[in-house]
Design a protein around this motif. Structure first.
Motif, PDB file in Angstrom:
ATOM      1  N   GLY A 130      21.587 -41.241  20.551  1.00  0.00           N
ATOM      2  CA  GLY A 130      21.347 -42.649  21.213  1.00  0.00           C
ATOM      3  C   GLY A 130      21.155 -42.679  22.595  1.00  0.00           C
ATOM      4  N   LEU A 131      20.989 -41.568  23.325  1.00  0.00           N
ATOM      5  CA  LEU A 131      21.206 -41.866  24.852  1.00  0.00           C
ATOM      6  C   LEU A 131      20.057 -42.340  25.527  1.00  0.00           C
ATOM      7  CD1 LEU A 131      22.930 -38.343  25.776  1.00  0.00           C
ATOM      8  CD2 LEU A 131      24.046 -40.567  25.403  1.00  0.00           C
ATOM      9  N   GLU A 132      20.223 -43.190  26.564  1.00  0.00           N
ATOM     10  CA  GLU A 132      19.378 -43.798  27.080  1.00  0.00           C
ATOM     11  C   GLU A 132      18.646 -42.683  28.362  1.00  0.00           C
ATOM     12  OE1 GLU A 132      17.931 -46.851  26.771  1.00  0.00           O
ATOM     13  OE2 GLU A 132      19.372 -46.994  25.012  1.00  0.00           O
ATOM     14  N   ARG A 133      17.576 -43.167  29.063  1.00  0.00           N
ATOM     15  CA  ARG A 133      17.017 -42.054  29.946  1.00  0.00           C
ATOM     16  C   ARG A 133      17.989 -41.746  30.928  1.00  0.00           C
ATOM     17  NH1 ARG A 133      11.333 -45.055  30.273  1.00  0.00           N
ATOM     18  NH2 ARG A 133      10.523 -44.088  28.205  1.00  0.00           N
ATOM     19  N   ASP A 134      18.748 -42.560  31.595  1.00  0.00           N
ATOM     20  CA  ASP A 134      19.595 -42.437  32.526  1.00  0.00           C
ATOM     21  C   ASP A 134      20.930 -41.549  32.261  1.00  0.00           C
ATOM     22  OD1 ASP A 134      20.328 -44.825  31.221  1.00  0.00           O
ATOM     23  OD2 ASP A 134      21.735 -45.565  32.967  1.00  0.00           O
ATOM     24  N   GLU A 135      21.393 -41.936  30.961  1.00  0.00           N
ATOM     25  CA  GLU A 135      22.292 -40.973  30.408  1.00  0.00           C
ATOM     26  C   GLU A 135      22.059 -39.667  30.322  1.00  0.00           C
ATOM     27  OE1 GLU A 135      24.830 -44.326  28.087  1.00  0.00           O
ATOM     28  OE2 GLU A 135      23.054 -43.688  27.286  1.00  0.00           O
ATOM     29  N   ILE A 136      20.573 -39.357  29.942  1.00  0.00           N
ATOM     30  CA  ILE A 136      20.247 -38.204  29.409  1.00  0.00           C
ATOM     31  C   ILE A 136      19.954 -37.347  30.923  1.00  0.00           C
ATOM     32  CG2 ILE A 136      18.223 -36.866  28.789  1.00  0.00           C
ATOM     33  CD1 ILE A 136      17.691 -39.082  26.781  1.00  0.00           C
ATOM     34  N   ALA A 137      19.508 -37.972  31.835  1.00  0.00           N
ATOM     35  CA  ALA A 137      19.467 -37.501  33.113  1.00  0.00           C
ATOM     36  C   ALA A 137      20.591 -36.811  33.676  1.00  0.00           C
ATOM     37  CB  ALA A 137      18.727 -38.511  34.067  1.00  0.00           C
ATOM     38  N   LYS A 138      21.794 -37.693  33.569  1.00  0.00           N
ATOM     39  CA  LYS A 138      23.181 -37.256  33.966  1.00  0.00           C
ATOM     40  C   LYS A 138      23.713 -36.007  32.993  1.00  0.00           C
ATOM     41  CE  LYS A 138      24.427 -41.738  35.765  1.00  0.00           C
ATOM     42  NZ  LYS A 138      24.882 -43.139  35.659  1.00  0.00           N
ATOM     43  N   ALA A 139      23.330 -36.246  31.853  1.00  0.00           N
ATOM     44  CA  ALA A 139      24.086 -35.079  31.080  1.00  0.00           C
ATOM     45  C   ALA A 139      23.060 -33.687  31.303  1.00  0.00           C
ATOM     46  CB  ALA A 139      23.692 -35.388  29.594  1.00  0.00           C
ATOM     47  N   LEU A 140      21.934 -33.891  31.481  1.00  0.00           N
ATOM     48  CA  LEU A 140      21.016 -32.713  31.740  1.00  0.00           C
ATOM     49  C   LEU A 140      20.899 -32.305  33.350  1.00  0.00           C
ATOM     50  CD1 LEU A 140      18.054 -33.259  29.338  1.00  0.00           C
ATOM     51  CD2 LEU A 140      20.622 -31.975  28.818  1.00  0.00           C
ATOM     52  N   GLY A 141      21.486 -33.101  34.099  1.00  0.00           N
ATOM     53  CA  GLY A 141      21.593 -32.852  35.610  1.00  0.00           C
ATOM     54  C   GLY A 141      19.827 -32.839  36.100  1.00  0.00           C
ATOM     55  N   LEU A 142      19.027 -33.976  35.544  1.00  0.00           N
ATOM     56  CA  LEU A 142      17.899 -34.311  36.024  1.00  0.00           C
ATOM     57  C   LEU A 142      17.723 -35.615  36.495  1.00  0.00           C
ATOM     58  CD1 LEU A 142      16.028 -32.941  32.757  1.00  0.00           C
ATOM     59  CD2 LEU A 142      16.314 -31.616  35.061  1.00  0.00           C
ATOM     60  N   SER A 143      16.434 -35.899  37.324  1.00  0.00           N
ATOM     61  CA  SER A 143      16.453 -37.145  37.592  1.00  0.00           C
ATOM     62  C   SER A 143      16.023 -37.951  36.662  1.00  0.00           C
ATOM     63  CB  SER A 143      15.266 -37.133  38.763  1.00  0.00           C
ATOM     64  OG  SER A 143      13.921 -36.901  38.308  1.00  0.00           O
ATOM     65  N   ARG A 144      16.051 -39.254  36.686  1.00  0.00           N
ATOM     66  CA  ARG A 144      15.706 -40.361  35.568  1.00  0.00           C
ATOM     67  C   ARG A 144      14.211 -40.044  35.442  1.00  0.00           C
ATOM     68  NH1 ARG A 144      13.973 -44.973  33.918  1.00  0.00           N
ATOM     69  NH2 ARG A 144      15.331 -46.486  32.518  1.00  0.00           N
ATOM     70  N   ASN A 145      13.516 -40.084  36.580  1.00  0.00           N
ATOM     71  CA  ASN A 145      12.010 -39.934  36.649  1.00  0.00           C
ATOM     72  C   ASN A 145      11.629 -38.519  35.574  1.00  0.00           C
ATOM     73  OD1 ASN A 145       9.237 -40.642  37.002  1.00  0.00           O
ATOM     74  ND2 ASN A 145       9.272 -39.273  38.581  1.00  0.00           N
ATOM     75  N   ALA A 146      12.331 -37.597  36.132  1.00  0.00           N
ATOM     76  CA  ALA A 146      11.886 -36.310  35.404  1.00  0.00           C
ATOM     77  C   ALA A 146      12.261 -36.411  33.668  1.00  0.00           C
ATOM     78  CB  ALA A 146      12.737 -34.722  35.965  1.00  0.00           C
ATOM     79  N   VAL A 147      13.320 -36.955  33.259  1.00  0.00           N
ATOM     80  CA  VAL A 147      13.548 -37.229  32.078  1.00  0.00           C
ATOM     81  C   VAL A 147      12.409 -38.093  31.611  1.00  0.00           C
ATOM     82  CG1 VAL A 147      15.116 -38.322  30.214  1.00  0.00           C
ATOM     83  CG2 VAL A 147      16.118 -37.041  32.223  1.00  0.00           C
ATOM     84  N   ARG A 148      12.035 -39.203  32.001  1.00  0.00           N
ATOM     85  CA  ARG A 148      11.068 -40.082  31.425  1.00  0.00           C
ATOM     86  C   ARG A 148       9.665 -39.272  31.196  1.00  0.00           C
ATOM     87  NH1 ARG A 148       6.464 -42.197  33.682  1.00  0.00           N
ATOM     88  NH2 ARG A 148       6.955 -41.610  35.695  1.00  0.00           N
ATOM     89  N   ILE A 149       9.260 -38.193  32.366  1.00  0.00           N
ATOM     90  CA  ILE A 149       8.028 -37.599  32.226  1.00  0.00           C
ATOM     91  C   ILE A 149       8.138 -36.493  31.042  1.00  0.00           C
ATOM     92  CG2 ILE A 149       6.773 -35.666  33.350  1.00  0.00           C
ATOM     93  CD1 ILE A 149       7.484 -37.383  35.850  1.00  0.00           C
ATOM     94  N   ARG A 150       9.274 -35.733  31.050  1.00  0.00           N
ATOM     95  CA  ARG A 150       9.615 -34.943  29.850  1.00  0.00           C
ATOM     96  C   ARG A 150       9.752 -35.519  28.713  1.00  0.00           C
ATOM     97  NH1 ARG A 150      13.928 -30.587  32.553  1.00  0.00           N
ATOM     98  NH2 ARG A 150      12.581 -30.063  34.421  1.00  0.00           N
ATOM     99  N   LEU A 151      10.203 -36.615  28.475  1.00  0.00           N
ATOM    100  CA  LEU A 151      10.258 -37.359  27.183  1.00  0.00           C
ATOM    101  C   LEU A 151       9.144 -37.661  26.782  1.00  0.00           C
ATOM    102  CD1 LEU A 151      12.098 -38.283  24.848  1.00  0.00           C
ATOM    103  CD2 LEU A 151      12.462 -40.306  26.281  1.00  0.00           C
TER     104      LEU A 151
END
Length: 186
Positions: A130-151
């Motif tokens: 149930g993580l949000e994009r910004d939380e995933i970004a912090k957990a994976l060490g990625l930018s929020r934009n990278a998470v958005r694109i990868r997701l």
């Protein structure tokens, strides 16, 4: 100084233990493996307590540590086989009462497993944790934009895999039927 470090670790441990344990349990085949992953995660946190962020950020940092601990855990075995068994068990628990959907559930499971480990992990962080994009970004060490694109790309690949398996994707529920294990969260 030692008391500050202990207090910082204890606060993070108390705040995140349940979440990290649930994270490990959903990804390991046995309770013993999950307990090992949790113990190793908090051992790393203790060793690196100076790097441990304060407050809720610590939980996201611990997700990142737990993810790496799990990667090491799975490196020694056959990760695909373990993930298949875990997903099959979850699908059976949730949908064992409706045999008419078994063929579709098998197709969904195969489609999910056909994705790369990174795609499955990203989609799992959204659906299971149930993580949000910004939380995933912090957990994976990625930018929020990278998470958005990868997701976006992972969802698109899952959608294509589902379509080739004969599972119909709709805008309302993402997967048909709506109560599928990956639900509308993807």
């Amino acid at each position: 100084m030692d008391d500050e470090r202990s207090a910082k670790f204890e606060a993070a441990y108390n705040r995140a233990y349940g979440q990290i344990t649930a994270y490990a349990v959903r990804r390991c085949d046995s309770p013993q493996d999950a307990a090992d992953v949790v113990a190793e995660t908090f051992t790393v946190a203790w060793r690196r307590v100076d790097e441990l962020p304060e407050g809720p950020e610590a939980t996201l940092w611990l997700y990142g540590v737990a993810r790496k601990v799990l990667a090491n855990h799975f490196r020694s075995g056959n990760r695909r086989r373990e993930r298949t068994a875990e997903l099959d068990a979850e699908l059976a628990d949730r949908y064992g009462h409706s045999p008419d959907t078994q063929v579709e559930l098998d197709a969904i499971g195969r489609a999910f497993l056909s994705l790369s480990d990174d795609d499955r992990e990203l989609l799992s962080l959204v659906a299971w944790e149930g993580l949000e994009r910004d939380e995933i970004a912090k957990a994976l060490g990625l930018s929020r934009n990278a998470v958005r694109i990868r997701l976006h790309r992972a969802r698109r690949r899952l959608s294509r895999a589902l379509a080739s398996a004969g599972v119909h994707v709709t805008a309302e529920s993402r997967l048909v039927p709506a109560e599928t294990p990956l639900g509308g969260a993807l």
